[in-house]
Design a protein around this motif. Structure first.
Motif, PDB file in Angstrom:
ATOM      1  N   LEU A 141       0.797  -1.290   0.054  1.00 46.62           N
ATOM      2  CA  LEU A 141      -0.021  -0.055   0.054  1.00 46.62           C
ATOM      3  C   LEU A 141       0.933   1.586   0.044  1.00 46.62           C
ATOM      4  CD1 LEU A 141      -2.673   1.089   0.129  1.00 46.62           C
ATOM      5  CD2 LEU A 141      -2.944   1.246   2.473  1.00 46.62           C
ATOM      6  N   TRP A 142       1.871   1.160   0.656  1.00 48.30           N
ATOM      7  CA  TRP A 142       3.048   2.340   0.569  1.00 48.30           C
ATOM      8  C   TRP A 142       3.328   2.609  -0.774  1.00 48.30           C
ATOM      9  CZ3 TRP A 142       3.565   6.034   4.168  1.00 48.30           C
ATOM     10  CH2 TRP A 142       3.149   5.930   5.232  1.00 48.30           C
ATOM     11  N   LEU A 143       3.720   1.403  -1.275  1.00 38.83           N
ATOM     12  CA  LEU A 143       4.144   1.716  -2.572  1.00 38.83           C
ATOM     13  C   LEU A 143       3.237   2.321  -3.797  1.00 38.83           C
ATOM     14  CD1 LEU A 143       6.492   1.583  -4.910  1.00 38.83           C
ATOM     15  CD2 LEU A 143       5.767  -0.847  -5.276  1.00 38.83           C
ATOM     16  N   ALA A 144       1.968   1.789  -3.644  1.00 35.84           N
ATOM     17  CA  ALA A 144       0.753   2.362  -4.192  1.00 35.84           C
ATOM     18  C   ALA A 144       0.535   3.666  -3.994  1.00 35.84           C
ATOM     19  CB  ALA A 144      -0.357   1.357  -3.868  1.00 35.84           C
ATOM     20  N   ASN A 145       0.757   4.270  -2.812  1.00 35.66           N
ATOM     21  CA  ASN A 145       0.636   5.550  -2.611  1.00 35.66           C
ATOM     22  C   ASN A 145       1.721   6.354  -3.112  1.00 35.66           C
ATOM     23  OD1 ASN A 145      -1.577   5.277  -0.573  1.00 35.66           O
ATOM     24  ND2 ASN A 145      -0.438   4.826   1.273  1.00 35.66           N
ATOM     25  N   LEU A 146       2.721   6.120  -3.240  1.00 35.69           N
ATOM     26  CA  LEU A 146       3.959   6.761  -3.866  1.00 35.69           C
ATOM     27  C   LEU A 146       3.716   6.836  -5.272  1.00 35.69           C
ATOM     28  CD1 LEU A 146       6.716   8.088  -3.554  1.00 35.69           C
ATOM     29  CD2 LEU A 146       7.737   5.840  -4.145  1.00 35.69           C
ATOM     30  N   LEU A 147       3.139   5.654  -6.051  1.00 34.35           N
ATOM     31  CA  LEU A 147       3.110   5.907  -7.210  1.00 34.35           C
ATOM     32  C   LEU A 147       1.833   6.563  -7.813  1.00 34.35           C
ATOM     33  CD1 LEU A 147       3.601   1.767  -8.083  1.00 34.35           C
ATOM     34  CD2 LEU A 147       5.401   3.762  -8.676  1.00 34.35           C
ATOM     35  N   GLY A 148       0.830   6.269  -6.889  1.00 39.07           N
ATOM     36  CA  GLY A 148      -0.392   7.121  -7.325  1.00 39.07           C
ATOM     37  C   GLY A 148      -0.348   8.759  -6.904  1.00 39.07           C
ATOM     38  N   LEU A 149       0.545   9.228  -6.004  1.00 39.46           N
ATOM     39  CA  LEU A 149       0.599  10.532  -5.449  1.00 39.46           C
ATOM     40  C   LEU A 149       1.654  11.203  -6.410  1.00 39.46           C
ATOM     41  CD1 LEU A 149      -0.072  10.270  -1.715  1.00 39.46           C
ATOM     42  CD2 LEU A 149      -1.818  11.132  -3.555  1.00 39.46           C
ATOM     43  N   LEU A 150       2.507  10.607  -6.953  1.00 36.94           N
ATOM     44  CA  LEU A 150       3.798  11.385  -7.479  1.00 36.94           C
ATOM     45  C   LEU A 150       3.417  12.100  -8.669  1.00 36.94           C
ATOM     46  CD1 LEU A 150       6.728   8.789  -7.615  1.00 36.94           C
ATOM     47  CD2 LEU A 150       6.755  11.022  -6.466  1.00 36.94           C
ATOM     48  N   PRO A 151       2.586  11.958  -9.651  1.00 38.35           N
ATOM     49  CA  PRO A 151       2.066  13.007 -10.670  1.00 38.35           C
ATOM     50  C   PRO A 151       1.382  14.032  -9.837  1.00 38.35           C
ATOM     51  CG  PRO A 151       1.834  10.638 -11.369  1.00 38.35           C
ATOM     52  CD  PRO A 151       2.029  10.761  -9.780  1.00 38.35           C
ATOM     53  N   TYR A 152       0.517  13.764  -8.992  1.00 37.49           N
ATOM     54  CA  TYR A 152      -0.135  14.900  -8.352  1.00 37.49           C
ATOM     55  C   TYR A 152       0.924  15.955  -7.611  1.00 37.49           C
ATOM     56  CZ  TYR A 152      -3.414  17.378  -5.061  1.00 37.49           C
ATOM     57  OH  TYR A 152      -4.078  18.043  -4.332  1.00 37.49           O
ATOM     58  N   LEU A 153       1.956  15.379  -6.846  1.00 40.22           N
ATOM     59  CA  LEU A 153       2.720  16.269  -6.420  1.00 40.22           C
ATOM     60  C   LEU A 153       3.695  16.944  -7.073  1.00 40.22           C
ATOM     61  CD1 LEU A 153       3.930  13.507  -3.549  1.00 40.22           C
ATOM     62  CD2 LEU A 153       2.565  15.485  -3.096  1.00 40.22           C
ATOM     63  N   GLY A 154       3.812  16.192  -8.240  1.00 43.71           N
ATOM     64  CA  GLY A 154       4.378  17.067  -9.459  1.00 43.71           C
ATOM     65  C   GLY A 154       3.752  18.211  -9.830  1.00 43.71           C
ATOM     66  N   ILE A 155       2.454  18.270 -10.227  1.00 42.42           N
ATOM     67  CA  ILE A 155       1.744  19.387 -10.677  1.00 42.42           C
ATOM     68  C   ILE A 155       1.758  20.269  -9.395  1.00 42.42           C
ATOM     69  CG2 ILE A 155      -0.732  20.329 -10.654  1.00 42.42           C
ATOM     70  CD1 ILE A 155      -1.543  17.665 -11.829  1.00 42.42           C
ATOM     71  N   ILE A 156       1.753  19.989  -8.093  1.00 40.95           N
ATOM     72  CA  ILE A 156       2.053  21.055  -7.075  1.00 40.95           C
ATOM     73  C   ILE A 156       3.075  21.741  -7.191  1.00 40.95           C
ATOM     74  CG2 ILE A 156       1.987  21.306  -4.588  1.00 40.95           C
ATOM     75  CD1 ILE A 156       0.035  18.848  -4.430  1.00 40.95           C
ATOM     76  N   GLY A 157       4.442  20.850  -7.326  1.00 41.68           N
ATOM     77  CA  GLY A 157       5.675  21.348  -7.339  1.00 41.68           C
ATOM     78  C   GLY A 157       5.830  22.483  -8.474  1.00 41.68           C
ATOM     79  N   LEU A 158       5.169  22.141  -9.697  1.00 38.58           N
ATOM     80  CA  LEU A 158       5.249  22.949 -10.800  1.00 38.58           C
ATOM     81  C   LEU A 158       4.692  24.180 -10.595  1.00 38.58           C
ATOM     82  CD1 LEU A 158       5.153  20.542 -13.878  1.00 38.58           C
ATOM     83  CD2 LEU A 158       6.989  21.938 -13.063  1.00 38.58           C
ATOM     84  N   LEU A 159       3.302  24.110 -10.063  1.00 42.36           N
ATOM     85  CA  LEU A 159       2.742  25.508  -9.731  1.00 42.36           C
ATOM     86  C   LEU A 159       3.348  26.230  -8.398  1.00 42.36           C
ATOM     87  CD1 LEU A 159      -1.148  23.939  -9.429  1.00 42.36           C
ATOM     88  CD2 LEU A 159       0.127  25.275 -11.194  1.00 42.36           C
ATOM     89  N   LEU A 160       4.126  25.789  -7.658  1.00 43.20           N
ATOM     90  CA  LEU A 160       4.654  26.458  -6.708  1.00 43.20           C
ATOM     91  C   LEU A 160       5.785  27.362  -7.269  1.00 43.20           C
ATOM     92  CD1 LEU A 160       4.988  23.909  -3.636  1.00 43.20           C
ATOM     93  CD2 LEU A 160       3.975  26.257  -3.600  1.00 43.20           C
ATOM     94  N   LEU A 161       6.354  26.911  -8.424  1.00 39.92           N
ATOM     95  CA  LEU A 161       7.339  27.913  -9.237  1.00 39.92           C
ATOM     96  C   LEU A 161       6.663  28.967  -9.676  1.00 39.92           C
ATOM     97  CD1 LEU A 161       9.218  24.898 -10.939  1.00 39.92           C
ATOM     98  CD2 LEU A 161       9.762  25.978  -8.688  1.00 39.92           C
ATOM     99  N   ASN A 162       5.379  29.026  -9.919  1.00 41.18           N
ATOM    100  CA  ASN A 162       4.825  30.265 -10.703  1.00 41.18           C
ATOM    101  C   ASN A 162       3.569  30.809 -10.000  1.00 41.18           C
ATOM    102  OD1 ASN A 162       6.670  30.141 -13.154  1.00 41.18           O
ATOM    103  ND2 ASN A 162       5.269  28.166 -13.388  1.00 41.18           N
ATOM    104  N   HIS A 163       3.278  30.271  -8.928  1.00 44.97           N
ATOM    105  CA  HIS A 163       2.011  30.809  -8.127  1.00 44.97           C
ATOM    106  C   HIS A 163       2.316  30.775  -6.603  1.00 44.97           C
ATOM    107  CE1 HIS A 163       0.516  28.919 -11.806  1.00 44.97           C
ATOM    108  NE2 HIS A 163      -0.765  29.667 -11.671  1.00 44.97           N
ATOM    109  N   PRO A 164       1.503  31.982  -6.048  1.00 44.83           N
ATOM    110  CA  PRO A 164       1.759  31.995  -4.746  1.00 44.83           C
ATOM    111  C   PRO A 164       1.287  30.622  -4.119  1.00 44.83           C
ATOM    112  CG  PRO A 164       0.408  33.890  -5.570  1.00 44.83           C
ATOM    113  CD  PRO A 164       0.520  32.767  -6.531  1.00 44.83           C
ATOM    114  N   VAL A 165       2.092  30.806  -2.492  1.00 47.57           N
ATOM    115  CA  VAL A 165       1.671  29.457  -1.989  1.00 47.57           C
ATOM    116  C   VAL A 165       0.266  29.321  -1.589  1.00 47.57           C
ATOM    117  CG1 VAL A 165       2.341  28.089   0.292  1.00 47.57           C
ATOM    118  CG2 VAL A 165       3.930  29.329  -1.149  1.00 47.57           C
ATOM    119  N   ILE A 166      -0.324  30.295  -1.320  1.00 50.94           N
ATOM    120  CA  ILE A 166      -1.845  30.235  -0.819  1.00 50.94           C
ATOM    121  C   ILE A 166      -2.684  29.671  -2.102  1.00 50.94           C
ATOM    122  CG2 ILE A 166      -2.445  32.649  -1.757  1.00 50.94           C
ATOM    123  CD1 ILE A 166      -4.111  30.637   1.328  1.00 50.94           C
TER     124      ILE A 166
END
Length: 264
Positions: A181-206
Motif C-alpha cells: 500500500l505504501w508503494l501504491a501511495n507513492l506511485l499514485g501521488l507522485l504525478p499529483y505532487l509533480g503538479i503541485i511542485g510546478l505550480l509552486l514555481l509560478n503561483h503564490p503558496v496560498i
C-alpha cells in the motif's frame, strides 16, 4: 525478486489495458494480490498516453476535439474496463434492493437504463470539465487524475473485504499488504505532487494550498460516499464497484481543478 515484481507489473498491465504483454505460465489468482500495488502505475501509463494524444491532436485541432481524442485513447487503451464497471454498478445499485439482487444485476452483461445514464453523465462531464482547463494544464491533469483515481480504488481494497459475488466471477485482487500500500501511495501521488511542485514555481503558496484543498476534498467526499454505499449494500467491494470508484474519483478530481481554475 526483481523478476517477480516485473511479472506482477506486467500482470497488472495485462489485466487493466490492451497493451500486449508476454503470456504467463502457471498463473495463480493470488498473483493479482501482489500486482495490486502497481494499479496506480497503470494509471500513470494510461494518463501518459492520454496526455500524448491530447498534445499531438491540439497541434492541429481545436482543444475540444483534442480532449475527445484523448478520452477515446484512454478508453480504447483500457478496453473501457472502468467505464464498464461504472455502468454495471449503476444498473446494480439502481435496480436492486437486496445484496444478492444487486450482485446478480451487476453480473449481467446487458446495459440497462441506469448504466447508460451513468456512462453518458460521466463521459459528458469529463469532457466539459477538461475543456474548462487551460491546454497547458490538461496533460498534467490527465496524468495525475488517472494515477490518483486508481489509488482510490486500491484504498477500497485495503479497507473493505471482497464481497464475493454469486456465480462465476472474474479473477480479482482481493488483498493488499501494508508495504504494498505504501508503494501504491507513492506511485499514485507522485504525478499529483509533480503538479503541485510546478505550480509552486509560478503561483503564490496560498493558491497552491487552495488547489490541494479543492481537489482532495471532492475526491475524499466521493470516495467516502461510494465506499459507504458498497459497504452498506454489498458488505464489501467487487471489481465493478472498484471500476466505478475510479471513474467517480477521477471526475471529482477534474471538478476540483475546475473550481480552482475559475477562482484562482
Amino acid at each position: 525478486m526483481l523478476v517477480k515484481e516485473w511479472r506482477y507489473f506486467l500482470l497488472a498491465l495485462e489485466f487493466f489495458t490492451r497493451i500486449p504483454v508476454p503470456q504467463f505460465a502457471n498463473f495463480q489468482e493470488d498473483d493479482l494480490n501482489h500486482s495490486a500495488k502497481y494499479f496506480p502505475l497503470i494509471g500513470v501509463i494510461v494518463g501518459l498516453c492520454g496526455a500524448a494524444a491530447f498534445m499531438i491532436s491540439a497541434i492541429f485541432l481545436p482543444q475540444h476535439i483534442a480532449v475527445l481524442i484523448s478520452m477515446a485513447t484512454t478508453i480504447y487503451l483500457t478496453g473501457a474496463f472502468h467505464e464498464d464497471g461504472l455502468a454495471d454498478s449503476a444498473d446494480g445499485f439502481g435496480g436492486g434492493w437486496q445484496r444478492e439482487q444487486i450482485l446478480t444485476i451487476m453480473q449481467d452483461s446487458r446495459l440497462g437504463t441506469y448504466g447508460a445514464a451513468a456512462l453518458f453523465f460521466i463521459l459528458f462531464s469529463k469532457f466539459q470539465l477538461l475543456n474548462v482547463l487551460s491546454a497547458d494544464l490538461i496533460p498534467l491533469v490527465l496524468l495525475a487524475a488517472h494515477a490518483i483515481s486508481r489509488l482510490a480504488a486500491v484504498w477500497v481494497m485495503a479497507t473493505l473485504p471482497y464481497a464475493k459475488p454469486v456465480g462465476k466471477a472474474k479473477p480479482l485482487a482481493t488483498h493488499i499488504s501494508g508495504r504494498a500500500l505504501w508503494l501504491a501511495n507513492l506511485l499514485g501521488l507522485l504525478p499529483y505532487l509533480g503538479i503541485i511542485g510546478l505550480l509552486l514555481l509560478n503561483h503564490p503558496v496560498i493558491l497552491v494550498v487552495k488547489l490541494v484543498a479543492l481537489t482532495l476534498v471532492p475526491m475524499l467526499l466521493a470516495w467516502l460516499w461510494w465506499r459507504k454505499k458498497m459497504n452498506r449494500w454489498l458488505n464489501g467491494y467487487t471489481g465493478d464497484a472498484l471500476g466505478a470508484m475510479q471513474q467517480i474519483t477521477e471526475l471529482a478530481f477534474y471538478l476540483g481543478l475546475v473550481l480552482w481554475s475559475v477562482n484562482a
